[in-house]
Scaffold this active site. Structure first.
Site, mmCIF file in Angstrom:
data_model
loop_
_atom_site.group_PDB
_atom_site.id
_atom_site.type_symbol
_atom_site.label_atom_id
_atom_site.label_comp_id
_atom_site.label_asym_id
_atom_site.label_seq_id
_atom_site.Cartn_x
_atom_site.Cartn_y
_atom_site.Cartn_z
ATOM 1 C CG ASP A 85 -1.498 39.759 16.069
ATOM 2 O OD1 ASP A 85 -0.773 38.799 15.851
ATOM 3 O OD2 ASP A 85 -1.292 40.358 16.992
ATOM 4 C CD GLU A 180 3.945 38.378 19.118
ATOM 5 O OE1 GLU A 180 4.991 38.453 19.691
ATOM 6 O OE2 GLU A 180 3.250 39.551 18.590
#
Length: 417
Positions: A85, A180
Protein backbone atom coordinates in the site's frame (compact mmCIF):
# COMPACT_ATOMS: atom_id res chain seq x y z
CA UNK A 1 29.53 -9.95 -7.58
CA UNK A 2 28.14 -9.69 -11.14
CA UNK A 3 26.76 -6.30 -12.19
CA UNK A 4 23.10 -5.88 -11.29
CA UNK A 5 20.41 -5.50 -13.94
CA UNK A 6 19.60 -1.80 -13.48
CA UNK A 7 17.17 -1.56 -16.36
CA UNK A 8 15.10 -4.52 -15.20
CA UNK A 9 14.92 -3.08 -11.71
CA UNK A 10 13.81 0.29 -13.07
CA UNK A 11 11.13 -1.31 -15.23
CA UNK A 12 9.84 -3.27 -12.24
CA UNK A 13 9.58 -0.17 -10.13
CA UNK A 14 7.80 1.85 -12.81
CA UNK A 15 5.38 -1.01 -13.38
CA UNK A 16 4.49 -1.23 -9.71
CA UNK A 17 4.05 2.49 -8.99
CA UNK A 18 1.46 2.78 -11.76
CA UNK A 19 -0.92 0.53 -9.79
CA UNK A 20 -3.01 2.54 -7.33
CA UNK A 21 -2.62 0.86 -3.94
CA UNK A 22 -3.60 3.78 -1.69
CA UNK A 23 -4.63 2.54 1.76
CA UNK A 24 -8.10 3.67 2.88
CA UNK A 25 -8.31 4.62 6.52
CA UNK A 26 -11.57 3.57 8.15
CA UNK A 27 -12.34 0.87 5.58
CA UNK A 28 -14.07 -2.19 7.01
CA UNK A 29 -12.28 -4.62 4.67
CA UNK A 30 -8.72 -5.97 4.56
CA UNK A 31 -6.91 -4.95 2.52
CA UNK A 32 -8.55 -1.56 2.48
CA UNK A 33 -8.19 -0.99 -1.28
CA UNK A 34 -8.54 -3.33 -4.28
CA UNK A 35 -5.33 -2.15 -5.93
CA UNK A 36 -3.32 -3.94 -3.24
CA UNK A 37 -4.89 -7.21 -4.36
CA UNK A 38 -4.12 -6.33 -7.99
CA UNK A 39 -0.45 -5.66 -7.27
CA UNK A 40 -0.22 -8.81 -5.17
CA UNK A 41 -1.60 -10.93 -8.00
CA UNK A 42 0.92 -9.40 -10.39
CA UNK A 43 3.78 -10.19 -8.03
CA UNK A 44 2.65 -13.81 -7.59
CA UNK A 45 2.62 -14.23 -11.38
CA UNK A 46 6.08 -12.70 -11.69
CA UNK A 47 7.46 -14.87 -8.87
CA UNK A 48 6.12 -18.01 -10.53
CA UNK A 49 7.56 -16.95 -13.87
CA UNK A 50 11.05 -16.76 -12.36
CA UNK A 51 10.69 -20.25 -10.93
CA UNK A 52 9.26 -19.86 -7.41
CA UNK A 53 6.53 -22.47 -7.42
CA UNK A 54 5.16 -21.82 -3.92
CA UNK A 55 4.36 -18.13 -4.54
CA UNK A 56 0.80 -17.39 -3.51
CA UNK A 57 -1.53 -14.66 -2.30
CA UNK A 58 -3.55 -15.62 0.74
CA UNK A 59 -7.16 -14.73 1.52
CA UNK A 60 -6.01 -11.44 3.07
CA UNK A 61 -3.98 -10.28 0.08
CA UNK A 62 -0.63 -11.07 1.69
CA UNK A 63 1.94 -12.52 -0.72
CA UNK A 64 4.36 -15.23 0.44
CA UNK A 65 7.04 -17.09 -1.49
CA UNK A 66 10.30 -18.94 -0.87
CA UNK A 67 13.66 -18.65 -2.56
CA UNK A 68 14.91 -22.16 -1.73
CA UNK A 69 18.27 -22.90 -0.16
CA UNK A 70 21.02 -24.07 -2.51
CA UNK A 71 23.37 -25.46 0.17
CA UNK A 72 23.24 -28.61 2.29
CA UNK A 73 22.60 -28.50 5.99
CA UNK A 74 20.43 -26.50 8.32
CA UNK A 75 20.60 -22.78 7.52
CA UNK A 76 18.28 -20.31 9.29
CA UNK A 77 15.40 -19.01 7.20
CA UNK A 78 15.40 -15.25 6.80
CA UNK A 79 12.57 -13.09 5.45
CA UNK A 80 12.44 -9.95 3.33
CA UNK A 81 9.30 -7.87 3.75
CA UNK A 82 7.79 -4.82 2.04
CA UNK A 83 4.29 -3.40 1.94
CA UNK A 84 2.02 -3.04 -1.08
CA UNK A 85 0.00 0.00 0.00
CA UNK A 86 0.85 3.68 -0.26
CA UNK A 87 0.00 6.50 2.09
CA UNK A 88 -3.52 7.97 2.09
CA UNK A 89 -2.02 11.41 2.75
CA UNK A 90 -1.47 12.00 -0.99
CA UNK A 91 -3.19 10.39 -3.96
CA UNK A 92 -1.53 7.33 -5.46
CA UNK A 93 -3.90 7.12 -8.44
CA UNK A 94 -2.67 7.60 -12.00
CA UNK A 95 0.99 8.00 -11.07
CA UNK A 96 3.07 9.35 -13.97
CA UNK A 97 6.74 8.75 -13.15
CA UNK A 98 9.49 11.06 -14.37
CA UNK A 99 12.91 9.41 -14.85
CA UNK A 100 15.92 11.73 -14.80
CA UNK A 101 19.05 10.01 -16.06
CA UNK A 102 22.41 11.53 -15.08
CA UNK A 103 20.92 14.07 -12.68
CA UNK A 104 22.87 17.29 -13.16
CA UNK A 105 22.18 18.93 -9.83
CA UNK A 106 19.90 21.78 -8.89
CA UNK A 107 16.14 21.97 -8.66
CA UNK A 108 13.84 19.31 -10.10
CA UNK A 109 10.59 20.71 -11.47
CA UNK A 110 7.61 18.38 -11.61
CA UNK A 111 5.93 18.58 -15.03
CA UNK A 112 2.33 18.06 -13.91
CA UNK A 113 2.48 20.78 -11.24
CA UNK A 114 5.03 23.48 -12.15
CA UNK A 115 4.66 25.13 -8.74
CA UNK A 116 6.02 21.98 -7.08
CA UNK A 117 9.80 21.82 -7.04
CA UNK A 118 12.21 19.38 -5.37
CA UNK A 119 14.97 21.63 -4.04
CA UNK A 120 18.44 20.58 -2.84
CA UNK A 121 18.11 22.97 0.11
CA UNK A 122 15.24 20.83 1.36
CA UNK A 123 16.77 17.56 0.13
CA UNK A 124 20.51 17.93 0.84
CA UNK A 125 21.13 14.28 -0.06
CA UNK A 126 20.59 15.26 -3.71
CA UNK A 127 23.98 16.95 -3.68
CA UNK A 128 25.62 13.52 -3.30
CA UNK A 129 23.61 12.02 -6.15
CA UNK A 130 24.75 14.10 -9.10
CA UNK A 131 25.15 11.84 -12.12
CA UNK A 132 22.71 9.27 -10.72
CA UNK A 133 19.21 8.31 -11.87
CA UNK A 134 16.42 10.12 -10.00
CA UNK A 135 12.74 9.16 -10.25
CA UNK A 136 9.84 11.46 -9.30
CA UNK A 137 6.11 11.66 -9.92
CA UNK A 138 4.74 14.43 -12.13
CA UNK A 139 3.79 16.34 -8.99
CA UNK A 140 0.06 15.61 -9.02
CA UNK A 141 0.45 12.41 -6.94
CA UNK A 142 2.99 10.78 -4.70
CA UNK A 143 5.51 8.51 -6.41
CA UNK A 144 4.91 5.42 -4.29
CA UNK A 145 8.55 4.58 -3.57
CA UNK A 146 7.27 4.04 -0.05
CA UNK A 147 7.16 1.11 -0.39
CA UNK A 148 7.26 0.03 -4.02
CA UNK A 149 10.99 0.65 -4.02
CA UNK A 150 11.14 -2.06 -1.35
CA UNK A 151 8.88 -4.33 -3.37
CA UNK A 152 10.99 -3.89 -6.51
CA UNK A 153 14.25 -4.44 -4.63
CA UNK A 154 13.01 -7.70 -3.09
CA UNK A 155 11.68 -8.98 -6.40
CA UNK A 156 14.94 -8.20 -8.18
CA UNK A 157 17.05 -9.76 -5.40
CA UNK A 158 14.94 -12.94 -5.50
CA UNK A 159 15.36 -13.27 -9.27
CA UNK A 160 19.07 -12.49 -9.01
CA UNK A 161 19.64 -15.27 -6.50
CA UNK A 162 17.84 -17.77 -8.73
CA UNK A 163 19.86 -16.66 -11.75
CA UNK A 164 23.15 -17.07 -9.86
CA UNK A 165 23.24 -20.47 -8.18
CA UNK A 166 26.96 -20.02 -7.55
CA UNK A 167 26.03 -17.60 -4.75
CA UNK A 168 25.37 -19.62 -1.57
CA UNK A 169 22.14 -18.95 0.28
CA UNK A 170 19.83 -20.49 2.81
CA UNK A 171 16.04 -20.28 2.45
CA UNK A 172 14.71 -16.76 1.98
CA UNK A 173 11.05 -15.99 2.55
CA UNK A 174 9.53 -13.18 0.51
CA UNK A 175 6.62 -11.39 2.17
CA UNK A 176 4.47 -8.51 0.92
CA UNK A 177 1.95 -7.10 3.39
CA UNK A 178 -1.06 -4.79 3.03
CA UNK A 179 -2.25 -1.64 4.82
CA UNK A 180 1.03 -0.86 6.57
CA UNK A 181 0.39 2.86 6.14
CA UNK A 182 -2.73 2.69 8.31
CA UNK A 183 -1.16 0.54 11.03
CA UNK A 184 -2.57 -2.82 9.90
CA UNK A 185 0.41 -4.23 8.01
CA UNK A 186 0.90 -7.46 9.95
CA UNK A 187 -2.61 -7.69 11.36
CA UNK A 188 -3.36 -10.77 9.24
CA UNK A 189 0.17 -12.17 8.86
CA UNK A 190 0.67 -15.69 10.24
CA UNK A 191 4.21 -15.75 11.67
CA UNK A 192 4.14 -19.55 11.82
CA UNK A 193 3.42 -19.64 8.12
CA UNK A 194 6.20 -17.11 7.48
CA UNK A 195 8.57 -19.39 9.37
CA UNK A 196 11.60 -17.11 9.63
CA UNK A 197 14.25 -16.68 12.31
CA UNK A 198 14.68 -12.99 11.51
CA UNK A 199 13.09 -10.59 9.05
CA UNK A 200 14.20 -7.43 7.26
CA UNK A 201 11.74 -4.78 6.15
CA UNK A 202 12.77 -2.89 3.02
CA UNK A 203 11.15 0.43 3.77
CA UNK A 204 13.85 2.96 4.54
CA UNK A 205 15.19 6.20 3.16
CA UNK A 206 18.58 6.68 1.52
CA UNK A 207 21.25 4.00 1.28
CA UNK A 208 23.31 1.71 3.51
CA UNK A 209 21.22 2.52 6.59
CA UNK A 210 19.81 0.14 9.19
CA UNK A 211 16.90 1.53 11.18
CA UNK A 212 17.18 0.09 14.69
CA UNK A 213 14.67 2.21 16.61
CA UNK A 214 11.21 3.53 15.84
CA UNK A 215 8.61 5.48 17.69
CA UNK A 216 6.23 3.66 19.97
CA UNK A 217 2.80 4.63 18.72
CA UNK A 218 -0.82 4.89 19.80
CA UNK A 219 -3.83 6.26 17.92
CA UNK A 220 -6.38 8.36 19.77
CA UNK A 221 -9.88 9.05 18.46
CA UNK A 222 -11.86 11.82 20.14
CA UNK A 223 -15.58 11.68 19.36
CA UNK A 224 -17.57 14.85 20.12
CA UNK A 225 -21.35 14.65 19.95
CA UNK A 226 -23.21 17.93 19.89
CA UNK A 227 -26.85 18.97 19.63
CA UNK A 228 -28.00 19.99 16.17
CA UNK A 229 -31.08 22.10 15.56
CA UNK A 230 -32.00 24.52 12.78
CA UNK A 231 -29.67 27.54 13.07
CA UNK A 232 -32.67 29.87 12.88
CA UNK A 233 -33.94 28.60 16.23
CA UNK A 234 -30.60 27.52 17.74
CA UNK A 235 -30.23 30.08 20.51
CA UNK A 236 -29.80 28.30 23.82
CA UNK A 237 -30.40 24.92 22.18
CA UNK A 238 -27.53 24.11 19.76
CA UNK A 239 -24.20 22.62 20.83
CA UNK A 240 -21.90 22.79 17.82
CA UNK A 241 -19.50 19.83 17.75
CA UNK A 242 -17.36 21.63 15.16
CA UNK A 243 -16.71 24.51 17.55
CA UNK A 244 -16.02 22.08 20.36
CA UNK A 245 -13.51 20.22 18.20
CA UNK A 246 -11.76 23.49 17.34
CA UNK A 247 -11.60 24.30 21.07
CA UNK A 248 -10.05 20.91 21.83
CA UNK A 249 -7.41 21.08 19.09
CA UNK A 250 -6.48 24.63 20.11
CA UNK A 251 -5.62 23.36 23.58
CA UNK A 252 -3.05 20.84 22.35
CA UNK A 253 0.60 21.96 22.61
CA UNK A 254 1.95 23.71 19.52
CA UNK A 255 5.31 25.10 20.64
CA UNK A 256 6.27 21.67 22.01
CA UNK A 257 5.01 18.12 21.56
CA UNK A 258 3.93 18.83 17.97
CA UNK A 259 5.57 17.33 14.85
CA UNK A 260 6.36 20.80 13.52
CA UNK A 261 8.30 21.72 16.67
CA UNK A 262 10.06 18.44 17.55
CA UNK A 263 12.98 16.40 16.23
CA UNK A 264 15.32 13.50 17.04
CA UNK A 265 13.91 11.56 20.01
CA UNK A 266 11.25 14.07 20.98
CA UNK A 267 7.70 12.74 20.98
CA UNK A 268 4.52 14.49 19.88
CA UNK A 269 0.74 14.74 19.79
CA UNK A 270 -0.45 15.15 16.21
CA UNK A 271 -4.10 15.89 15.36
CA UNK A 272 -4.12 14.87 11.72
CA UNK A 273 -7.75 14.39 10.71
CA UNK A 274 -11.07 16.02 11.60
CA UNK A 275 -14.34 14.79 10.12
CA UNK A 276 -18.00 15.39 10.80
CA UNK A 277 -20.46 18.21 11.33
CA UNK A 278 -22.51 20.05 13.95
CA UNK A 279 -23.98 16.91 15.46
CA UNK A 280 -20.80 14.81 15.62
CA UNK A 281 -17.09 15.28 14.94
CA UNK A 282 -14.23 12.82 15.14
CA UNK A 283 -10.66 14.00 15.71
CA UNK A 284 -7.87 11.52 15.08
CA UNK A 285 -4.64 12.15 16.97
CA UNK A 286 -1.29 10.35 16.69
CA UNK A 287 0.65 9.77 19.92
CA UNK A 288 4.35 9.12 19.35
CA UNK A 289 7.41 8.72 21.58
CA UNK A 290 10.56 6.60 21.59
CA UNK A 291 9.90 5.84 25.27
CA UNK A 292 6.79 3.70 25.40
CA UNK A 293 5.94 4.81 28.94
CA UNK A 294 5.61 8.42 27.75
CA UNK A 295 2.60 7.55 25.61
CA UNK A 296 0.48 7.53 28.77
CA UNK A 297 1.57 11.11 29.49
CA UNK A 298 0.61 12.18 25.98
CA UNK A 299 -2.78 10.53 26.40
CA UNK A 300 -3.18 12.40 29.69
CA UNK A 301 -2.55 15.73 27.96
CA UNK A 302 -5.17 14.86 25.37
CA UNK A 303 -7.60 13.91 28.14
CA UNK A 304 -6.98 17.29 29.82
CA UNK A 305 -7.86 19.05 26.57
CA UNK A 306 -11.03 16.94 26.32
CA UNK A 307 -11.96 17.81 29.92
CA UNK A 308 -11.44 21.53 29.28
CA UNK A 309 -13.63 21.29 26.20
CA UNK A 310 -16.33 19.46 28.12
CA UNK A 311 -16.32 22.25 30.70
CA UNK A 312 -16.69 24.87 27.93
CA UNK A 313 -19.41 22.85 26.13
CA UNK A 314 -21.31 21.13 28.96
CA UNK A 315 -24.02 19.74 26.69
CA UNK A 316 -21.51 18.00 24.43
CA UNK A 317 -20.67 14.35 24.93
CA UNK A 318 -16.93 13.75 24.51
CA UNK A 319 -15.40 10.28 24.37
CA UNK A 320 -11.70 9.46 24.07
CA UNK A 321 -10.45 6.09 22.84
CA UNK A 322 -6.74 5.23 22.64
CA UNK A 323 -5.56 2.18 20.67
CA UNK A 324 -2.00 0.77 20.60
CA UNK A 325 -0.42 0.70 17.14
CA UNK A 326 3.22 -0.42 17.41
CA UNK A 327 6.20 -0.28 19.74
CA UNK A 328 9.86 0.70 19.51
CA UNK A 329 11.78 -2.19 17.96
CA UNK A 330 15.05 -1.55 19.83
CA UNK A 331 14.38 -3.83 22.81
CA UNK A 332 13.41 -6.78 20.65
CA UNK A 333 16.41 -6.36 18.36
CA UNK A 334 18.73 -6.46 21.36
CA UNK A 335 17.56 -10.02 22.01
CA UNK A 336 18.79 -11.18 18.58
CA UNK A 337 22.00 -9.27 17.77
CA UNK A 338 22.59 -11.23 14.58
CA UNK A 339 19.73 -9.40 12.86
CA UNK A 340 21.61 -6.10 12.80
CA UNK A 341 25.11 -7.60 13.07
CA UNK A 342 24.79 -9.68 9.91
CA UNK A 343 23.32 -6.74 8.00
CA UNK A 344 26.46 -4.78 8.92
CA UNK A 345 28.67 -7.67 7.88
CA UNK A 346 26.94 -7.98 4.52
CA UNK A 347 27.72 -4.35 3.70
CA UNK A 348 31.31 -4.85 4.80
CA UNK A 349 31.59 -7.68 2.25
CA UNK A 350 30.61 -5.12 -0.37
CA UNK A 351 33.22 -2.64 0.85
CA UNK A 352 30.61 -0.33 2.38
CA UNK A 353 29.89 0.85 5.91
CA UNK A 354 26.47 0.60 7.52
CA UNK A 355 24.88 3.53 9.30
CA UNK A 356 22.33 2.97 12.05
CA UNK A 357 19.42 5.35 12.48
CA UNK A 358 16.25 6.02 14.40
CA UNK A 359 12.93 6.43 12.59
CA UNK A 360 10.43 9.11 13.53
CA UNK A 361 7.72 6.78 12.37
CA UNK A 362 7.18 3.04 12.23
CA UNK A 363 7.46 0.06 9.94
CA UNK A 364 5.97 -3.41 9.79
CA UNK A 365 9.17 -4.35 11.61
CA UNK A 366 8.05 -2.47 14.71
CA UNK A 367 5.10 -4.78 15.17
CA UNK A 368 6.90 -7.90 13.96
CA UNK A 369 9.68 -7.34 16.49
CA UNK A 370 7.08 -6.79 19.21
CA UNK A 371 5.52 -10.12 18.25
CA UNK A 372 8.87 -11.90 18.62
CA UNK A 373 10.32 -11.78 15.10
CA UNK A 374 13.38 -9.46 15.15
CA UNK A 375 12.98 -7.14 12.17
CA UNK A 376 15.28 -4.17 11.51
CA UNK A 377 14.51 -1.89 8.58
CA UNK A 378 16.87 -1.38 5.62
CA UNK A 379 17.14 1.63 3.31
CA UNK A 380 15.80 1.31 -0.23
CA UNK A 381 16.52 4.63 -1.94
CA UNK A 382 13.24 6.35 -1.12
CA UNK A 383 13.09 10.01 -0.11
CA UNK A 384 10.42 12.50 1.09
CA UNK A 385 7.66 9.88 1.40
CA UNK A 386 3.91 10.60 1.57
CA UNK A 387 4.29 13.73 -0.55
CA UNK A 388 3.96 14.88 -4.16
CA UNK A 389 7.64 15.82 -3.73
CA UNK A 390 8.58 12.18 -3.09
CA UNK A 391 11.50 10.86 -5.12
CA UNK A 392 13.73 7.80 -5.38
CA UNK A 393 17.25 7.05 -6.55
CA UNK A 394 17.68 4.03 -8.81
CA UNK A 395 21.36 3.69 -7.91
CA UNK A 396 20.50 3.41 -4.23
CA UNK A 397 17.89 0.77 -5.06
CA UNK A 398 20.53 -1.20 -6.99
CA UNK A 399 22.87 -0.97 -4.00
CA UNK A 400 20.14 -2.43 -1.78
CA UNK A 401 19.67 -5.39 -4.12
CA UNK A 402 23.41 -6.05 -3.76
CA UNK A 403 23.01 -5.75 0.01
CA UNK A 404 20.23 -8.34 0.13
CA UNK A 405 22.20 -10.80 -1.98
CA UNK A 406 25.21 -10.38 0.32
CA UNK A 407 22.96 -10.69 3.37
CA UNK A 408 21.65 -14.07 2.22
CA UNK A 409 25.23 -15.21 1.79
CA UNK A 410 26.29 -13.97 5.24
CA UNK A 411 23.47 -15.85 6.97
CA UNK A 412 24.51 -18.94 5.02
CA UNK A 413 28.21 -18.60 5.89
CA UNK A 414 27.45 -17.88 9.57
CA UNK A 415 25.27 -20.93 10.08
CA UNK A 416 28.22 -23.14 10.91
CA UNK A 417 28.04 -25.26 7.77
Amino acid sequence: MPVMNRQRLLERFLRYVRIDTTAREGADVYPSSPGQLDLGRLLVNELRQIGIADAWQDENGIVLATVPSNVPGDVPTIAWCAHLDTSPETSGADVRPQVIEHYGGGEIRLPGAPDRVIRPEENPELRDLIGRTIITSDGTTLLGADDKAGVAVIMEAAQWLLEHPELPRGPVRVCFTCDEEIGRGVERLDLGRLGAAVCYTLDGQGADTIDVETFSADLAVVTIRGVNVHPGVAKGRMTNAVRAAAHLVDRLPRDRLAPESTEDREGFLHPYEISGGVSEVRVRVLLRDFRTAELAQLASLLQQAADATRAEFPNARIDLEVKPQYRNMSEGLAKEPRAVGYARRALEKLGRIAKTAIVRGGTDGSRLTELGLPTPNLSTGEHSPHSPLEWACLDEMVSTVEWLVALAEVWCESSGR
